[in-house]
Design a protein around this motif. Structure first.
Motif, PDB file in Angstrom:
ATOM      1  N   MET A   1      42.961   2.719   9.269  1.00 35.62           N
ATOM      2  CA  MET A   1      41.828   1.848   9.209  1.00 35.62           C
ATOM      3  C   MET A   1      41.439   3.546   9.784  1.00 35.62           C
ATOM      4  SD  MET A   1      39.656   0.016   9.861  1.00 35.62           S
ATOM      5  CE  MET A   1      37.693  -0.510  10.613  1.00 35.62           C
ATOM      6  N   THR A   2      41.848   4.220  10.983  1.00 29.35           N
ATOM      7  CA  THR A   2      41.316   5.458  11.828  1.00 29.35           C
ATOM      8  C   THR A   2      40.617   6.221  10.747  1.00 29.35           C
ATOM      9  OG1 THR A   2      42.673   4.996  13.503  1.00 29.35           O
ATOM     10  CG2 THR A   2      41.520   6.967  13.030  1.00 29.35           C
ATOM     11  N   ASN A   3      41.810   6.370   9.208  1.00 33.51           N
ATOM     12  CA  ASN A   3      41.511   7.825   8.388  1.00 33.51           C
ATOM     13  C   ASN A   3      40.408   7.124   7.146  1.00 33.51           C
ATOM     14  OD1 ASN A   3      43.687   8.835   9.030  1.00 33.51           O
ATOM     15  ND2 ASN A   3      45.072   7.847   7.582  1.00 33.51           N
ATOM     16  N   LYS A   4      40.188   6.068   7.051  1.00 28.44           N
ATOM     17  CA  LYS A   4      38.622   5.393   6.690  1.00 28.44           C
ATOM     18  C   LYS A   4      38.140   5.510   7.155  1.00 28.44           C
ATOM     19  CE  LYS A   4      41.319   1.886   3.745  1.00 28.44           C
ATOM     20  NZ  LYS A   4      41.301   0.012   3.791  1.00 28.44           N
ATOM     21  N   ILE A   5      37.584   5.782   8.231  1.00 25.76           N
ATOM     22  CA  ILE A   5      36.344   6.338   9.379  1.00 25.76           C
ATOM     23  C   ILE A   5      36.310   7.153   9.290  1.00 25.76           C
ATOM     24  CG2 ILE A   5      35.893   5.860  11.914  1.00 25.76           C
ATOM     25  CD1 ILE A   5      37.223   3.164  12.423  1.00 25.76           C
ATOM     26  N   PHE A   6      37.417   8.306   9.818  1.00 32.47           N
ATOM     27  CA  PHE A   6      36.642   9.255   9.445  1.00 32.47           C
ATOM     28  C   PHE A   6      37.010  10.169   7.770  1.00 32.47           C
ATOM     29  CE2 PHE A   6      40.197  10.100  12.653  1.00 32.47           C
ATOM     30  CZ  PHE A   6      39.253  10.424  13.932  1.00 32.47           C
ATOM     31  N   MET A   7      37.354   9.245   6.923  1.00 33.93           N
ATOM     32  CA  MET A   7      36.662   9.274   5.720  1.00 33.93           C
ATOM     33  C   MET A   7      35.188   9.539   5.761  1.00 33.93           C
ATOM     34  SD  MET A   7      38.469   8.433   2.077  1.00 33.93           S
ATOM     35  CE  MET A   7      39.714   9.218   2.284  1.00 33.93           C
ATOM     36  N   ALA A   8      35.162   7.991   6.254  1.00 31.28           N
ATOM     37  CA  ALA A   8      33.531   7.790   5.949  1.00 31.28           C
ATOM     38  C   ALA A   8      32.584   8.604   7.033  1.00 31.28           C
ATOM     39  CB  ALA A   8      32.976   6.667   5.949  1.00 31.28           C
ATOM     40  N   LEU A   9      32.595   9.019   7.884  1.00 25.99           N
ATOM     41  CA  LEU A   9      31.925   9.807   8.390  1.00 25.99           C
ATOM     42  C   LEU A   9      32.268  10.912   8.018  1.00 25.99           C
ATOM     43  CD1 LEU A   9      33.018   9.752  12.791  1.00 25.99           C
ATOM     44  CD2 LEU A   9      31.273   9.712  11.462  1.00 25.99           C
ATOM     45  N   THR A  10      33.006  11.843   7.539  1.00 26.10           N
ATOM     46  CA  THR A  10      32.965  13.051   6.821  1.00 26.10           C
ATOM     47  C   THR A  10      31.870  13.303   5.657  1.00 26.10           C
ATOM     48  OG1 THR A  10      34.943  13.645   6.877  1.00 26.10           O
ATOM     49  CG2 THR A  10      33.944  14.337   5.383  1.00 26.10           C
ATOM     50  N   PHE A  11      31.875  11.938   5.191  1.00 26.81           N
ATOM     51  CA  PHE A  11      31.325  11.710   3.372  1.00 26.81           C
ATOM     52  C   PHE A  11      29.782  11.879   4.577  1.00 26.81           C
ATOM     53  CE2 PHE A  11      35.457  11.084   1.436  1.00 26.81           C
ATOM     54  CZ  PHE A  11      35.352  12.568   0.200  1.00 26.81           C
ATOM     55  N   ILE A  12      29.449  10.758   5.032  1.00 30.42           N
ATOM     56  CA  ILE A  12      28.082  10.497   5.679  1.00 30.42           C
ATOM     57  C   ILE A  12      27.692  11.974   6.404  1.00 30.42           C
ATOM     58  CG2 ILE A  12      26.845   9.040   6.834  1.00 30.42           C
ATOM     59  CD1 ILE A  12      28.658   6.974   6.407  1.00 30.42           C
ATOM     60  N   GLY A  13      28.616  12.234   6.706  1.00 30.15           N
ATOM     61  CA  GLY A  13      27.671  13.373   8.060  1.00 30.15           C
ATOM     62  C   GLY A  13      27.664  15.252   7.108  1.00 30.15           C
ATOM     63  N   VAL A  14      28.592  15.148   6.795  1.00 24.41           N
ATOM     64  CA  VAL A  14      28.264  16.291   5.572  1.00 24.41           C
ATOM     65  C   VAL A  14      26.811  16.542   5.311  1.00 24.41           C
ATOM     66  CG1 VAL A  14      29.321  18.633   3.637  1.00 24.41           C
ATOM     67  CG2 VAL A  14      31.002  17.205   5.167  1.00 24.41           C
ATOM     68  N   PRO A  15      26.965  15.391   3.804  1.00 24.04           N
ATOM     69  CA  PRO A  15      25.680  15.501   3.581  1.00 24.04           C
ATOM     70  C   PRO A  15      24.137  15.367   4.665  1.00 24.04           C
ATOM     71  CG  PRO A  15      26.929  13.701   2.123  1.00 24.04           C
ATOM     72  CD  PRO A  15      27.724  13.871   4.116  1.00 24.04           C
ATOM     73  N   LEU A  16      24.211  14.994   5.706  1.00 25.73           N
ATOM     74  CA  LEU A  16      23.155  14.170   6.732  1.00 25.73           C
ATOM     75  C   LEU A  16      22.934  15.736   7.318  1.00 25.73           C
ATOM     76  CD1 LEU A  16      23.842  10.931   8.248  1.00 25.73           C
ATOM     77  CD2 LEU A  16      21.616  11.470   6.721  1.00 25.73           C
ATOM     78  N   SER A  17      24.466  16.643   7.942  1.00 26.49           N
ATOM     79  CA  SER A  17      24.160  17.832   8.003  1.00 26.49           C
ATOM     80  C   SER A  17      23.396  18.963   7.414  1.00 26.49           C
ATOM     81  CB  SER A  17      25.422  18.391   8.298  1.00 26.49           C
ATOM     82  OG  SER A  17      26.543  17.604   9.240  1.00 26.49           O
ATOM     83  N   VAL A  18      23.593  18.486   6.053  1.00 27.65           N
ATOM     84  CA  VAL A  18      22.952  20.405   5.258  1.00 27.65           C
ATOM     85  C   VAL A  18      21.213  19.273   5.486  1.00 27.65           C
ATOM     86  CG1 VAL A  18      22.548  20.814   2.961  1.00 27.65           C
ATOM     87  CG2 VAL A  18      24.629  20.340   3.793  1.00 27.65           C
ATOM     88  N   ILE A  19      21.219  18.284   5.106  1.00 26.22           N
ATOM     89  CA  ILE A  19      19.733  17.561   5.289  1.00 26.22           C
ATOM     90  C   ILE A  19      19.271  18.007   6.543  1.00 26.22           C
ATOM     91  CG2 ILE A  19      18.864  15.498   4.781  1.00 26.22           C
ATOM     92  CD1 ILE A  19      20.489  14.370   3.053  1.00 26.22           C
ATOM     93  N   ILE A  28      18.826  17.486  19.764  1.00 27.92           N
ATOM     94  CA  ILE A  28      19.444  16.612  20.173  1.00 27.92           C
ATOM     95  C   ILE A  28      20.847  15.949  19.472  1.00 27.92           C
ATOM     96  CG2 ILE A  28      18.222  15.103  20.967  1.00 27.92           C
ATOM     97  CD1 ILE A  28      21.568  16.023  22.778  1.00 27.92           C
ATOM     98  N   ILE A  29      19.756  15.161  18.116  1.00 25.59           N
ATOM     99  CA  ILE A  29      20.355  14.690  17.189  1.00 25.59           C
ATOM    100  C   ILE A  29      21.986  15.668  15.877  1.00 25.59           C
ATOM    101  CG2 ILE A  29      19.833  13.079  15.161  1.00 25.59           C
ATOM    102  CD1 ILE A  29      17.612  12.217  16.058  1.00 25.59           C
ATOM    103  N   LEU A  30      21.104  16.504  16.091  1.00 26.70           N
ATOM    104  CA  LEU A  30      21.497  17.466  15.179  1.00 26.70           C
ATOM    105  C   LEU A  30      23.157  18.132  15.792  1.00 26.70           C
ATOM    106  CD1 LEU A  30      19.310  20.183  13.692  1.00 26.70           C
ATOM    107  CD2 LEU A  30      20.250  18.620  12.556  1.00 26.70           C
ATOM    108  N   PHE A  31      22.945  18.435  17.145  1.00 23.05           N
ATOM    109  CA  PHE A  31      24.477  18.819  18.230  1.00 23.05           C
ATOM    110  C   PHE A  31      24.807  16.959  17.837  1.00 23.05           C
ATOM    111  CE2 PHE A  31      26.664  17.782  22.216  1.00 23.05           C
ATOM    112  CZ  PHE A  31      26.968  19.109  21.982  1.00 23.05           C
ATOM    113  N   VAL A  32      25.217  15.815  18.446  1.00 24.58           N
ATOM    114  CA  VAL A  32      25.255  14.909  17.809  1.00 24.58           C
ATOM    115  C   VAL A  32      26.280  14.460  16.253  1.00 24.58           C
ATOM    116  CG1 VAL A  32      25.787  12.351  17.983  1.00 24.58           C
ATOM    117  CG2 VAL A  32      24.616  14.052  19.876  1.00 24.58           C
ATOM    118  N   LEU A  33      24.997  15.307  15.389  1.00 23.66           N
ATOM    119  CA  LEU A  33      25.871  14.834  14.036  1.00 23.66           C
ATOM    120  C   LEU A  33      26.825  15.818  13.315  1.00 23.66           C
ATOM    121  CD1 LEU A  33      25.276  13.567  11.358  1.00 23.66           C
ATOM    122  CD2 LEU A  33      23.779  15.387  10.789  1.00 23.66           C
ATOM    123  N   TYR A  34      26.651  16.668  13.988  1.00 18.38           N
ATOM    124  CA  TYR A  34      27.149  18.069  13.906  1.00 18.38           C
ATOM    125  C   TYR A  34      28.499  18.370  14.718  1.00 18.38           C
ATOM    126  CZ  TYR A  34      23.401  20.774  12.168  1.00 18.38           C
ATOM    127  OH  TYR A  34      22.514  21.800  11.431  1.00 18.38           O
TER     128      TYR A  34
END
Length: 352
Positions: A1-19, A28-34
């Protein structure tokens, strides 16, 4: 379950960080996201190093976990140095020492102790590491602070460079001692027997590939994370010291946090202790000296000088850890003691 959450965070977080970086979202939004994305990426690094640890054994596995976990902090620190944030870098390294010895080890001992009444680890490694901890923090860190009182800036930097070179040499010698000349001389505790039969989650090639890709992603995000520090500090009224000691240290050491607690929960205390203490030694005797040398190529050099609050906090942490770990066994109450010490110091740095 934890691994799935981290996987979702990674695949969502990396593209959003670039965008978010390209579109200049609020800091402040970027700080939390990063921060969330780096923590998610660190979980992949932790899983990869755990797979390698099963193949290579507790010492090599702990060393790999500490190395790639500290790679995140090293990357963040290099970009912070480039931006001239020397105070944040020193504070983050202080936080790394406190976080590994008190938070990571404390959580590991506490969580593992709730499941097992008494957990053992290699007492010979514990005593060996204790000597190195006392040398690195109570000698190599205190001497520059004391002697620099009667030195100008040039002499202080020269002293810092000399001590940094000695620390790196001794750290490499310690690895050579444990992994080559005295490998197998001091037998690990009985709890490590049979771990070789465990199946790794990923094969060696996949684990190495995941580590490589995650490190590159962390490097990109870390460079932009550094640029949000000033805004976040002004918004919340936080000092550079608090951001470095608590925020950057926790984010930078997320891989060790997750892996060490998981190892303790599985009663693999040799690996858990090697991650927590081994990571501290690597920060104090390798990462910090390397950063001192790297700073020579930037506009602002970083001397090996901590504030007295940072020094006293690190010395207290080392002494507490040495007393608790030198018997080669632990329980949940000792873990709770380490956590209590971390919380007290965290409150102090927040109010400073």
């Amino acid at each position: 379950m934890t691994n799935k959450i981290f996987m979702a965070l990674t695949f969502i977080g990396v593209p959003l960080s670039v965008i978010g970086t390209v579109m200049h979202w609020p800091s402040i939004i970027l700080f939390v996201l990063y921060c969330l994305t780096i923590i998610a990426l660190s979980s992949f690094m932790g899983r990869a190093t755990e797979s390698l640890a099963i193949v290579a054994g507790p010492r090599i596995g702990g060393l790999l976990n500490a190395t790639f976990g500290n790679a995140v902090e090293l990357i963040i620190s290099v970009f912070a140095l480039k931006a001239g944030l020397v105070g944040v870098v020193l504070a983050s390294l202080t936080g790394s020492v406190l976080g590994n010895l008190l938070l990571v080890a404390g959580l590991s001992f506490f969580i593992g102790g709730l499941k097992f009444k008494r957990q053992e680890f290699n007492v010979f490694d514990a005593r060996h590491n204790s000597g190195l901890l006392i040398f690195a923090v109570m000698i190599a860190f205190v001497i520059p602070e004391v002697f620099s009182m009667n030195m100008n800036e040039t002499k202080t930097i020269t002293l810092s460079i000399g001590i940094s070179v000695i620390l790196i040499f001794l750290y490499l010698a310690a690895l050579f001692f444990k992994l080559v000349t005295h490998r197998g001389v001091y037998q690990p505790s009985g709890e490590t027997e049979g771990h070789e039969e465990e199946e790794p989650e990923w094969g060696k090639r996949k684990a190495i590939a995941v580590l490589f890709i995650a490190t590159i992603a962390v490097a990109y995000i870390s460079e932009h994370l550094v640029h949000t520090f000033e805004y976040v500090a002004e918004s919340f009224g936080w000092t550079e010291l608090f951001i470095g000691v608590i925020i950057v240290a926790i984010v930078g050491n997320a891989a060790e946090h997750a892996s060490a607690v998981l190892m303790a929960y599985k009663n693999k205390m040799d690996v858990a202790v090697e991650i927590a203490v081994g990571s501290t030694l690597q920060v104090a005797m390798f990462v910090l000296p390397v950063l001192v040398l790297i700073s020579l190529f930037f506009d602002q050099t970083m001397p090996l000088l901590f504030s007295w609050q940072e020094l006293i906090a690190m010395i207290s942490s080392v002494l507490l850890m040495v007393v608790i770990s030198n018997d080669g066994e632990t329980n949940w109450f000792e873990g709770l003691t380490l956590l209590a010490a971390y919380i007290i110091m965290g409150i102090g740095f927040f109010l400073l």
